[in-house]
Design a protein around this motif. Structure first.
Motif, mmCIF file in Angstrom:
data_model
loop_
_atom_site.group_PDB
_atom_site.id
_atom_site.type_symbol
_atom_site.label_atom_id
_atom_site.label_comp_id
_atom_site.label_asym_id
_atom_site.label_seq_id
_atom_site.Cartn_x
_atom_site.Cartn_y
_atom_site.Cartn_z
ATOM 1 N N MET A 1 76.226 -2.570 9.731
ATOM 2 C CA MET A 1 77.140 -3.145 10.720
ATOM 3 C C MET A 1 78.136 -2.105 11.214
ATOM 4 S SD MET A 1 75.914 -5.875 11.516
ATOM 5 C CE MET A 1 77.004 -6.694 12.662
ATOM 6 N N LYS B 1 78.012 -0.962 15.157
ATOM 7 C CA LYS B 1 79.178 -1.299 15.964
ATOM 8 C C LYS B 1 79.782 -0.026 16.562
ATOM 9 C CE LYS B 1 83.268 -3.502 14.928
ATOM 10 N NZ LYS B 1 84.060 -4.022 13.817
ATOM 11 N N ALA C 1 78.286 2.840 17.266
ATOM 12 C CA ALA C 1 77.461 3.377 18.349
ATOM 13 C C ALA C 1 77.536 2.492 19.594
ATOM 14 C CB ALA C 1 76.014 3.520 17.889
ATOM 15 N N ASP C 2 77.609 1.178 19.404
ATOM 16 C CA ASP C 2 77.714 0.276 20.553
ATOM 17 C C ASP C 2 78.981 0.530 21.352
ATOM 18 O OD1 ASP C 2 75.362 -0.926 19.953
ATOM 19 O OD2 ASP C 2 76.217 -2.734 19.066
ATOM 20 N N PHE D 1 70.910 -2.085 18.369
ATOM 21 C CA PHE D 1 72.134 -1.529 18.931
ATOM 22 C C PHE D 1 71.838 -0.860 20.274
ATOM 23 C CE2 PHE D 1 72.536 2.992 16.864
ATOM 24 C CZ PHE D 1 71.191 3.209 17.026
ATOM 25 N N ILE D 2 72.889 -0.447 20.973
ATOM 26 C CA ILE D 2 72.726 -0.044 22.367
ATOM 27 C C ILE D 2 71.734 1.100 22.609
ATOM 28 C CG2 ILE D 2 73.956 0.876 24.386
ATOM 29 C CD1 ILE D 2 76.116 -1.022 23.916
ATOM 30 N N PRO D 3 71.734 2.152 21.773
ATOM 31 C CA PRO D 3 70.753 3.212 22.046
ATOM 32 C C PRO D 3 69.315 2.675 22.146
ATOM 33 C CG PRO D 3 72.347 3.976 20.436
ATOM 34 C CD PRO D 3 72.654 2.524 20.671
ATOM 35 N N GLN E 1 75.127 -7.394 17.845
ATOM 36 C CA GLN E 1 76.201 -7.874 18.715
ATOM 37 C C GLN E 1 75.682 -8.197 20.106
ATOM 38 O OE1 GLN E 1 79.005 -4.511 18.602
ATOM 39 N NE2 GLN E 1 80.329 -5.968 17.530
ATOM 40 N N ILE E 2 74.393 -7.856 20.326
ATOM 41 C CA ILE E 2 73.878 -7.930 21.684
ATOM 42 C C ILE E 2 73.019 -9.186 21.836
ATOM 43 C CG2 ILE E 2 72.523 -6.682 23.409
ATOM 44 C CD1 ILE E 2 73.027 -4.183 21.546
ATOM 45 N N TRP F 1 79.013 -5.041 30.111
ATOM 46 C CA TRP F 1 79.150 -3.743 29.447
ATOM 47 C C TRP F 1 77.830 -3.011 29.299
ATOM 48 C CZ3 TRP F 1 76.735 -4.017 24.666
ATOM 49 C CH2 TRP F 1 76.368 -5.330 24.296
#
Ligand SMILES: Nc1ncnc2c1ncn2[C@@H]1O[C@H](COP(=O)(O)OP(=O)(O)OP(=O)(O)O)[C@@H](O)[C@H]1O
Ligand SMILES: Nc1ncnc2c1ncn2[C@@H]1O[C@H](COP(=O)(O)OP(=O)(O)OP(=O)(O)O)[C@@H](O)[C@H]1O
Ligand SMILES: [Mg+2]
Ligand SMILES: [Mg+2]
Lengths: 376, 280
Positions: A334, A338, A340-341, B159-161, B195-196, B274
């Motif tokens: 987590m 978080k 990296a996001d 995650f975003i990457p 989170q996405i 975002w």
């Protein structure tokens, strides 16, 4: 401070061109210019220059810089050449040069070069290049590199560089929330003509001491980064940083192999998922063992997401691999996701976490080793 | 099995632009389920350097792709590819596997042209060829994508990457000019911690997921440890059911199980949030 510039250039036309550029550069007075090095060495002192621009392609460069250094003990010396030669750079620095510029240059390029080198940021002579290699993807290596770079810079106050050579799906720009106009593609394109200062401008600063050469913007650009140009970029970057960390695509491919060959140390990184990653790491180790007689010095193994996190588990892994374990990182899913996001570093979000401790521990090992090497 | 077909078999490739998204686990299960339904199936491990198919099925192959390449290069007219494949069998369900080379040096020397001939050859004998790949646009993978009947482009939302790479991958695949039904976007581990939201991702990709597989770490890892694919295991997990329904979408057989893919919640608004900052 104004710079009183002495120019030595063996080509008459170039001498004229550069003289005019220097006269138009901010903060620069051209106090003397010579086409002959003996004149410059003998007569230049009369004008009390504090910045020397020396053509190093007409004479034995190391000898020339040594002589200028003797004649002008306190001046800043910047070498001029038509192309950057990484292999002779460290000789020039040892002889007394602080920088290098590709000629012909513009007034702006001259100013940038002087600014970089005059504030004491000379060329680095001993850079530790570290490649992070993983058999398969999602090993946690980009997370490791980003945090380790920050930790090294904070502990040493030395310049630290990251090169994202994960040429199809490099994530470093996202990790640091960057949207760079220049990437490894542009650096490779200009590789042959880039002096370190110009290369510096391709790196995006993320803190005072850490900067990143970002990866390609789309996967097809991989073809625009030739291996020999990539190697030139890495070698030039050696002059800019004390520590240089390289992210590469997973597995054995031309990029990862060349980065491992060029590095002082290669970190083999795998995520401990109780799958077959130990087997994959062993397979990779045995290939390096075949190729590198000094494999124990050049190859270090790091496991990420290790639980239970501790010395016991580390030595268990060591036994299973039959190879020393350089470090382990705990499972902090987590926290790192978080971070990296949000374009932030796990180290900053939770400086007292187990992950920060583990990274700090790895950084200390690297620093100790480098200090030992520098004092030899 | 391995009788010459009059028609060419279907090639289903699993591809992704991030690692560890479940390509191997899902291709193993797809092969098993098709075999269970009575089709003749060959599973190809095209993760040449660090392939996991033999690991996930606990196979100890005698011949690998490296041997088969050598035999094909020798151009012996008596060569029958299916004689050199490795069989996986569990309680009467069986299929063939063409394993990745054992040595890294062999892996490095596998030639895309020969692989293409292998696939074409296998198509003559099997109803389905299932292909497991690596996560990059390599020469080999591009060729496999071209050869495929269906490409399952797998993604996960961690995650975003990863999302950035899924977007780039999806755009690149779309730019290759395939028929629109050829590429099928599948989400794996859908309810994993992140989170996405799925809707954000669908907005960004400008496409709905074709199918969604749930996150079930325990069943997945048990299956890998025991070497028994989820769809062949007696405990009928939600993941196994979702895998079967993916297969039924591909075979156009009546859906035995209700697909667990609820329609994605795509709002009318374009994602201006975002995530879009990544792609302006
Ligand atoms: N120490 C850790 N504990 C738990 N999860 C981690 C750890 N380090 C990284 N991760 C998670 O693992 C995933 C991969 O991390 P990362 O992107 O750093 O790996 P990578 O090897 O660079 O992957 P890629 O192959 O995509 O380049 C991410 O979801 C990340 O949040
Ligand atoms: N739906 C799922 N739920 C939980 N865990 C899963 C699921 N699908 C896959 N996994 C787990 O994720 C891990 C990666 O799966 P797998 O090896 O199939 O991915 P891959 O895409 O083939 O990876 P690679 O690119 O490294 O070859 C495995 O440990 C597997 O058990
Ligand atoms: Mg990475
Ligand atoms: Mg796999």
């Amino acid at each position: 401070m104004a710079h009183n510039v002495l120019l030595y250039e063996s080509n008459r036309i170039m001498l004229g061109t550069l003289s005019n550029v220097i006269k138009s550069a901010p903060n620069c007075n051209l106090v003397a210019s010579y086409q002959s090095h003996t004149d410059a060495l003998g007569q230049g002192k009369v004008f009390n220059p504090n910045l020397l621009l020396i053509d190093v392609e007409s004479q034995d460069a190391t000898w020339l810089i040594t002589e200028f250094r003797k004649a002008f003990p306190s001046a800043i010396i910047i070498c001029m050449g038509e192309r950057w030669q990484a292999d002779s750079a460290s000789h020039l620095v040892q002889a007394g040069a602080s920088g290098y510029i590709i000629k012909p240059f513009s007034a702006v390029e001259l100013k940038d070069t002087i600014d970089t080198f005059a504030k004491g940021g000379g060329l680095e002579t001993s850079c530790k290049v570290m490649t992070f290699f993983s058999p398969k993807g999602k090993s946690g290596k980009t997370t490791l590199i980003a945090n380790l770079a920050m930790s090294l810079a904070r502990k040493t106050n030395e310049p630290v560089g990251i090169i994202d050579a994960d040429l199809q799906f490099g994530d470093m720009a996202v990790f640091f929330n960057l949207n760079p106009s220049n990437t490894i593609v542009e650096a490779a394109r200009d590789a042959d003509f880039l002096a370190p200062v110009s290369l510096q401008s391709f790196f995006v600063p993320v803190t005072d001491n850490v900067s990143v050469l970002c990866g390609t913007r789309n996967p097809s650009l991989i073809d625009r980064v030739a291996i020999k140009d990539f190697e030139t970029v890495v070698n030039s970057a050696r002059s800019l940083f004390k520590y240089l960390l390289i992210d590469v695509p997973a597995g054995f491919n031309p990029t990862s192999i060349s980065a491992a060959e060029i590095a002082d140390v290669t970190y083999l990184v795998a995520m401990n998922n109780d799958g077959f990653e130990k087997q994959h790491i062993r397979k990779a180790i045995s290939l390096f063992e075949e190729d590198w007689p000094d494999v124990k010095d050049r190859l270090k193994v790091v496991f990420t997401r290790v639980e239970p996190y501790g010395a016991e588990k580390s030595s268990e892994l060591e036994n299973q691999l039959g190879f020393p374990m350089e470090g382990i990182l705990p499972n902090e899913y987590m926290l790192v996701s978080k971070a990296a996001d949000n374009g932030r570093m796990a180290l900053d979000i939770a400086s007292d976490s187990r992950l920060s401790d583990a990274i700090s521990h790895l950084a200390d090992k690297i620093i100790r080793h480098q200090v030992r090497r520098d004092t030899l | 099995m391995a009788e010459e077909n009059l028609i060419n078999g279907v090639v289903i490739t699993f591809f992704s632009t991030a690692s560890a998204v479940g390509k191997t686990l899902i291709s193993v299960n797809m092969a098993s389920e098709l075999a269970r339904e009575g089709y003749s199936v060959c599973l190809l491990d095209m993760d040449l350097q660090f392939g996991d198919v033999s690991n996930y099925l606990k196979l100890n192959p005698i011949y690998t792709m490296a041997d088969i390449q050598r035999m094909m290069q020798a151009e012996n007219s008596d060569f029958k590819i299916y004689e050199f494949l490795t069989e996986y069998e569990h309680r009467g369900v069986a299929f063939h596997v063409l394993p990745a080379p054992l040595q890294l040096s062999e892996a490095y020397n596998i030639e895309p042209e020969i692989v293409e001939s292998m696939v074409r050859d296998l198509q003559r004998y099997y109803d389905y060829i299932i292909v497991d790949t690596t996560s990059m646009f390599s020469t080999l993978n591009m060729r496999l994508l071209d050869l495929s009947t269906i490409v399952t482009f797998l993604g996960i939302v961690d995650f975003i990457p990863t999302i950035k790479n899924m977007k780039i991958g999806n755009d690149t695949l779309r730019s290759l000019g395939y028929d629109s039904n050829k590429i099928r976007l599948v989400l794996n581990r859908s309810d994993a911690k992140s989170q996405i939201s799925r809707a954000d991702v669908e907005n960004l990709l400008e496409e709905r997921f074709y199918h969604i597989l749930p996150n079930d770490f325990r069943s997945a890892s048990t299956s890998i440890k025991t070497g028994v694919p989820l769809v062949l295991s007696p405990d009928d997990s939600e993941l196994a059911r979702a895998l079967r329904s993916l297969v039924s979408l591909y075979t156009n057989k009546p859906v035995e199980y209700e697909s667990i893919a609820e329609p994605g919640d795509i709002s009318e608004e374009k994602s201006g949030g975002w995530l879009s900052k990544l792609f302006n």
